[in-house]
Every structure is written in C-alpha cells, then in structure tokens.
Scaffold this active site. Sequence first.
Site, PDB file in Angstrom:
ATOM      1  N   ASP A  62       0.818  -1.220   0.000  1.00  0.00           N
ATOM      2  CA  ASP A  62       0.000   0.000   0.000  1.00  0.00           C
ATOM      3  C   ASP A  62       0.853   1.273   0.000  1.00  0.00           C
ATOM      4  OD1 ASP A  62      -2.058  -1.901   0.388  1.00  0.00           O
ATOM      5  OD2 ASP A  62      -1.898  -1.711   2.555  1.00  0.00           O
ATOM      6  N   GLU A 273     -11.305  -0.626  -3.441  1.00  0.00           N
ATOM      7  CA  GLU A 273     -10.495  -0.030  -2.361  1.00  0.00           C
ATOM      8  C   GLU A 273      -9.334   0.734  -2.991  1.00  0.00           C
ATOM      9  OE1 GLU A 273      -9.187  -3.445  -0.081  1.00  0.00           O
ATOM     10  OE2 GLU A 273      -7.836  -4.121  -1.661  1.00  0.00           O
TER      11      GLU A 273
HETATM   12  O1  FUB Z   1      -3.121  -3.756   3.314  1.00  0.00           O
HETATM   13  C1  FUB Z   1      -4.408  -4.049   3.820  1.00  0.00           C
HETATM   14  C2  FUB Z   1      -5.443  -3.744   2.814  1.00  0.00           C
HETATM   15  O2  FUB Z   1      -5.230  -4.533   1.664  1.00  0.00           O
HETATM   16  C3  FUB Z   1      -5.406  -2.328   2.300  1.00  0.00           C
HETATM   17  O3  FUB Z   1      -5.980  -1.405   3.166  1.00  0.00           O
HETATM   18  C4  FUB Z   1      -6.070  -2.505   1.008  1.00  0.00           C
HETATM   19  O4  FUB Z   1      -5.978  -1.436   0.145  1.00  0.00           O
HETATM   20  C5  FUB Z   1      -5.389  -3.751   0.499  1.00  0.00           C
HETATM   21  O5  FUB Z   1      -4.128  -3.475  -0.029  1.00  0.00           O
END
Ligand code: FUB
Length: 373
Positions: A62, A273
């Site tokens: 991320d 996301e």
């Molecule tokens: O790293 C945990 C979660 O997985 C993140 O918040 C999302 O974007 C995905 O990468």
Amino acid sequence: MKRFKLAISSIALLAVQACTGPADGQANTSSADQTAPQAGSRAKDAARYLSQPLVSEIYTADPSAHVWGDGKLYIYPSHDIDGDAKEDDLGGHFEMRDYRILSMDSPGGKVTVHPTALDVKDVPWATQQMWAPDAAFKNGTYYLYFPAKDKQGAFRIGVATSKSPVGPFKANPAPIKGSFSIDPAVFTDTDGKSYMYFGGIWGGQLQRNVTGTYDPNGSKTDLEQPDKPALAPKVAALDGSMTEFSEKPRDVVILDEAGKPLLGKDHDRRFFEAAWMHKYNGKYYFSYSTGNTHYLVYAIGDSPYGPFTYKGRILEPVEGWTTHHSIVEWQGKWWLFYADSQLSGQTRLRNVKMTELTYNPDGTIQTINPFRK
Ligand code: FUB
C-alpha cells in the site's frame, strides 16, 4: 472468489538477493531491520517481474508516495507481518501493527527503511489492523492518516502528527469524527485545500456504513444489488487543522462512457479499495483497485469532487490478491508505486515497487503489465 489467489510464480530460477541489480527505476535495498522476516530467502525468478522490490528487510504494501520540500521521495506503506490469522474474504490475515517509512534520494538509489513511526499500542482508540496509510504536510507539520479497527471492530481513520516526515508520529486520542472504512488518501490541490478520499468494500466495511452507523451484521461484500450503482468511495475536505473533516463525506461518483454510474455487477471497473488522487494537466485523476478482479484503474474529472469518468486500466493483475498504489511526479517523471507478493509468494506478505508511468498525448495512461513478456 476468495480474498486471495494462488501465487502465479512457482518456477524458482534466481534468488532475489542474487539479482543483478535494479531495473526500471528500482533501488538497491538498504539498512538491516532486526524485525526482518525471511524476505528474499525464497528463490524466485526475479527476471519475470517488470520491477524489483524496493526493500527486502521488511514486508511492505500500500505505498503512498510523496515528494515534500526537500525533494526526496517518501513512501508511507503498510508494514506487513506474518500473523496467525487464516486468510479470509474480509482480510483478517492483514494483521499489521505499526508503520515504517521508506525514503529515497533518487530513482534507482538507496532506499532507507526508517524506524517505527507509529505503533498501534500508542493509538488510544485502535486495537488492530493498521492498514493502508497516507500522509500530508502543512505549515511545518507532517500528518499520518491511517485506518485501524476500534474496540467495536469498526474501521475508523486516525491521524498522527510529527515534525519529521519519517516520524515518530503522535496519534490523536480519537479517530477523525465522521470517519469510517479504510484506505485514506489525502490530496492537496494547487489552491492549498486538502481532501481525503477513502473507503473499501468487503473487509473495508463500506457496505456496513451505508446508514451512517457501523452495522457489524451488515453484508460481508457489497450492497448485494448487482444492477444498482456500485458503492461509491467517499471524499471530504479537511479543515484547517488537517485533523478533522470540514464537511460530511460525499460520494465519489464514477461514471461509464455513457455518463451512467458504474454498477455493482461491473467487477472489472467498479470501486473496491485503494483510492488515490493526482492532478495532471489540470484534470483530476481518481484511481483505485477493483479488488476481486485485481486491476488498478482510473477515472478522470474536472473537480476534486468529481464526477469522474472511467478511462481504463493502469496496472494488470500482479502476483498476490491485492495491489494498491500511488502516483506521483518526481524528478521530471511520473511514477506508479504498487505492491505484489514477489518475495514471499503470500498475499499477506507483500513488497512495494515502483515503475515509470506514461501518459498518451490525450491524457490517458498507458496500461502497465507487471510481468516482462
Ligand atoms: O493492506 C491491507 C489492505 O489490503 C489495504 O488497506 C487494502 O488497500 C489492500 O491493499
């Protein structure tokens, strides 16, 4: 589909640590970390990948990249750890507890892994799962924004401050009022106004916050209305303190080429996301992950609030279930920061990478293949 997918690579030819050097803007790795996992010990065919991991001492994901006043590149990543939780569709296996910040002086140069910037034990309201963070800078203070679960198991977004871009950061005692879900990304426009984009479905709980209150018994995935507009990510302007919203979060509307909102069933294009905002040639580029179809995609608008019209893919699927990115201009080039599971072969243990991003003359982005042909 499960919250993970099989590692693509299984043919081990080269040890990553024996790789003959950086490729495509990649950096040599840096200082040792006593909490280091076994990164790099798994033999893999490094040459298959477009880009190499920026660091191998710790697992990182991320990557939110920023260039502040000193001209260096700072990456605010998640710090993946090898926890006990089994992989599930809600991301319970992402058990991160702290943040470590990376910095580099130049593309392809040494990457420094800085000491712990913030630990969940020092965040009064948070209990677990320090997921994808972002950062901002204003008037001599650096702000670290992060999602974590509160005592009810609801994701909220917190903020912590420091006088140094690499911390240590001190957390505010409570999450941002009116915040929920995950993956904050803070964009400061050319007029100095800052906006937070956030949200994530499935484990990110956007679908459990549709009434304005967290519903622990809500859907595990999305609205479960495939023919209705998909759940929208959120945007809210930050107030002058940079630690609270100045307005109620609004929907980030993503339209198709006919001007209609993307539908819940459109898993190749709808928001999942990993929101990110950047500006290029006066246009606002809202980019995100499609989650269970594993693409990084983007949409373009004329305002930080949108609406945004879907334009295409930035990155084809990487090794590992998730990827999550940022886009930043640095030293005269545009860069995509993303993550895959090259070092570990496991979705829960990721490594951040960077590669150059290219625009077409009409402002569209050339799709990147994370593997060499
Ligand atoms: O790293 C945990 C979660 O997985 C993140 O918040 C999302 O974007 C995905 O990468």
